[in-house]
Scaffold this motif. Sequence first.
Motif, PDB file in Angstrom:
ATOM      1  N   PHE A   1       0.853  -1.199   0.000  1.00 27.79           N
ATOM      2  CA  PHE A   1       0.000   0.000   0.000  1.00 27.79           C
ATOM      3  C   PHE A   1       0.882   1.240   0.000  1.00 27.79           C
ATOM      4  O   PHE A   1       1.664   1.453   0.925  1.00 27.79           O
ATOM      5  CB  PHE A   1      -0.906   0.004   1.236  1.00 27.79           C
ATOM      6  N   VAL A   2       0.771   2.031  -1.064  1.00 26.48           N
ATOM      7  CA  VAL A   2       1.418   3.342  -1.090  1.00 26.48           C
ATOM      8  C   VAL A   2       0.310   4.371  -0.964  1.00 26.48           C
ATOM      9  O   VAL A   2      -0.525   4.500  -1.871  1.00 26.48           O
ATOM     10  CB  VAL A   2       2.242   3.556  -2.383  1.00 26.48           C
ATOM     11  N   GLY A   3       0.255   5.038   0.158  1.00 28.64           N
ATOM     12  CA  GLY A   3      -0.797   6.011   0.394  1.00 28.64           C
ATOM     13  C   GLY A   3      -0.728   6.562   1.797  1.00 28.64           C
ATOM     14  O   GLY A   3       0.283   6.400   2.482  1.00 28.64           O
ATOM     15  N   SER A   4      -1.796   7.274   2.210  1.00 28.82           N
ATOM     16  CA  SER A   4      -2.004   7.836   3.553  1.00 28.82           C
ATOM     17  C   SER A   4      -1.436   9.246   3.702  1.00 28.82           C
ATOM     18  O   SER A   4      -0.620   9.695   2.900  1.00 28.82           O
ATOM     19  CB  SER A   4      -1.424   6.946   4.663  1.00 28.82           C
ATOM     20  N   CYS A   5      -1.855   9.906   4.807  1.00 23.82           N
ATOM     21  CA  CYS A   5      -1.374  11.275   5.074  1.00 23.82           C
ATOM     22  C   CYS A   5       0.104  11.300   5.402  1.00 23.82           C
ATOM     23  O   CYS A   5       0.714  12.355   5.462  1.00 23.82           O
ATOM     24  CB  CYS A   5      -2.198  11.920   6.190  1.00 23.82           C
ATOM     25  N   THR A   6       0.708  10.143   5.579  1.00 23.89           N
ATOM     26  CA  THR A   6       2.146  10.081   5.849  1.00 23.89           C
ATOM     27  C   THR A   6       2.956  10.131   4.559  1.00 23.89           C
ATOM     28  O   THR A   6       3.946  10.853   4.467  1.00 23.89           O
ATOM     29  CB  THR A   6       2.490   8.766   6.599  1.00 23.89           C
ATOM     30  N   ASN A   7       2.540   9.382   3.576  1.00 22.69           N
ATOM     31  CA  ASN A   7       3.368   9.186   2.372  1.00 22.69           C
ATOM     32  C   ASN A   7       2.544   9.037   1.100  1.00 22.69           C
ATOM     33  O   ASN A   7       2.702   8.056   0.363  1.00 22.69           O
ATOM     34  CB  ASN A   7       4.224   7.922   2.516  1.00 22.69           C
ATOM     35  N   ALA A   8       1.666  10.004   0.795  1.00 27.54           N
ATOM     36  CA  ALA A   8       0.928   9.917  -0.478  1.00 27.54           C
ATOM     37  C   ALA A   8       0.996  11.235  -1.227  1.00 27.54           C
ATOM     38  O   ALA A   8       0.100  11.592  -1.974  1.00 27.54           O
ATOM     39  CB  ALA A   8      -0.519   9.517  -0.228  1.00 27.54           C
TER      40      ALA A   8
END
Lengths: 467, 194
Positions: A343-350
Amino acid sequence: MENSPKTLFEKVWEDHLVTSETEETPAVLYVDLHLIHEVTSPQAFSSLRERGLRVRRPERTLATMDHSTPTRADVLYGGMPKGAAQNQIATLEGNCKEFGIELYDLKSKQRGIVHVMGPELGATQPGSTIVCGDSHTSTHGAFGALAFGIGTTEVAHVLATQSLLQRKPKTLGINIKGTLGKSVTAKDLILAIIGKIGVDGGTGHVIEYRGDAISAMSMDARMTVCNMSIEAGARAGLIAPDETTYHYLEGRPMCPTGTDWDHAVARWQQLKTDEGAAFDKEIHFDATALEPMITYGTNPGMMMPITGRVPANEGDAALNRALDYMGIAPGEPLMGRPIDVVFVGSCTNARLSDLRQAAVLMAGRRVASGVRMLVVPGSQEIKRRAEAEGLAQVFVDAGAEWRESGCSMCIAMNGDSVGPGQYAVSTSNRNFEGRQGTGARTFLASPLTAAAAAVSGCISDPRQFLN
Amino acid sequence: MEPITQLRSKTVVIANSDIDTDQIIPARFLTTTDQDGLGKYVFADWRFDDKGDSIEDFVLNKTEANDCGVLVAGHNFGCGSSREHAAWALRDFGFRAVVSTSIADIFRSNALKNGIVPVEVNDDTHQWLLANPRCEVTIDIGHSVLRLPNGTQCVFSIDSFARHCLLYGVDPLGYLLSQEQAISTYERSHPCGQ
């Protein structure tokens, strides 16, 4: 002591004091920007309605939908199926309409994960106070804003009064010298910091990240660092604004223009910790020798260099429980361990630079057979830019799923989830039990490490793929 | 909120450290727009297996947990997400206090707003409580003291305003609303963007 040296935190704190704290009462702290989303706001609006209260400053409130929203375009634009999530979305629409709050709804071209959208719009500005019913509000601290997560009762407080009752937190200075190595990213740095200070190392404190390694970072990278402050238990994370910050903000829709911009920058330039100002606690860190990091357990502090071995300590009940959940033996290496999902995503790393990193590694390669890869941009704006740059095509050509923006598989509220017992390498922020789906097992890592896992089908060192 | 001066109840022990709010209530139950009735989801993934059947040896599934209003937990309880649903769920399940050596900031704030007393105790008291589940403790909010059945007392720290709110059933929003004049004065001296 007006002229005594102050930390950045103290400057922002003092500038927002409606009333100072006393022994009997907390400070009343003014909130410049209140971000709301569908999951933690409905009960707050109900409470306002019950008391016959209005929203004091609707123009200082911005709403988006991100947590429970579908990321599949056909579901998103074809009409969400009736159910709890759809009801939550409809409830936010109704509340925003009733109380006069600007909403970036499902059809909005600017919609995104709340902590991606705020900075992108230029709503996140240095020296401001920002709150949201979401613990990753700490992200906005990358701009020198005092930004922190609150519960729903406090969401109602801010809606009604644009203020919060707060005790002054302590300060923790984290000085990071040195230069991050090739293929070592902000995510690796913050995981290493959490590993060092522990998941409660920041409790009761606001962290200020400082030093050469931070100054050298892009805003995207700084947001990744501040985002995970809460994973160390901290109230907030802060980075002093500088030219990188101003360059990022200039021309954004909600930023001042012309002479107002010049005045704003002049004001923002004062937002740094004075020489001689004291933190309640201070630690020092060297970024130079860091390797890509990965978690092995069920909280973000259970992390290690990707080339390392999982610790073994028979007497550590928490570690043993975590390893049991993860299905990993003490002392094992993680490199080469097969995975099921990336999963590449989220408020951390998208953000765009995260997607660029993953795409560079994946260009000309395929997602390994049997691996599912989901790439979820942090906002619709990032989605469009990634498509225009050809990043989306790289992911699609590799066999990954390219989605609409949202929190998605980070919190698994919207149908995007990791199956029971499956292993996921995820660029998100929490590897808690069940976080990405009931029984899901999460390895947190950078977008580069996630991409390396996707193409190899197992946990891999991204440095082996990049020259 | 009802005033509360003293709690006297049995304890239930979940000794794990770093219990995060995703464990207290998993995210899939957050699509609700209400705050009532969440007790049935408390520790859902620790209480129920993947078929929805009760996991018998988990402490909250034992009948002996039924009358326990005080949760004794490992270090750093309530870390992670800001979801107030965690406090709502614990309250609805019947908990009125949480005792640990450390309680995460946002959870502590949420707990206090829902009549759950966060009690941070020293290691010795904590160890005793972990070793003596189902003991009857008294939490004296006025004196900020936890009393063990063996006579030991442990003073705990609680914000004086939060204690006042608990003792007198004061709603913090009422207090904030009473600050209207000061807020307006602040707004006049700090126009938007200044």
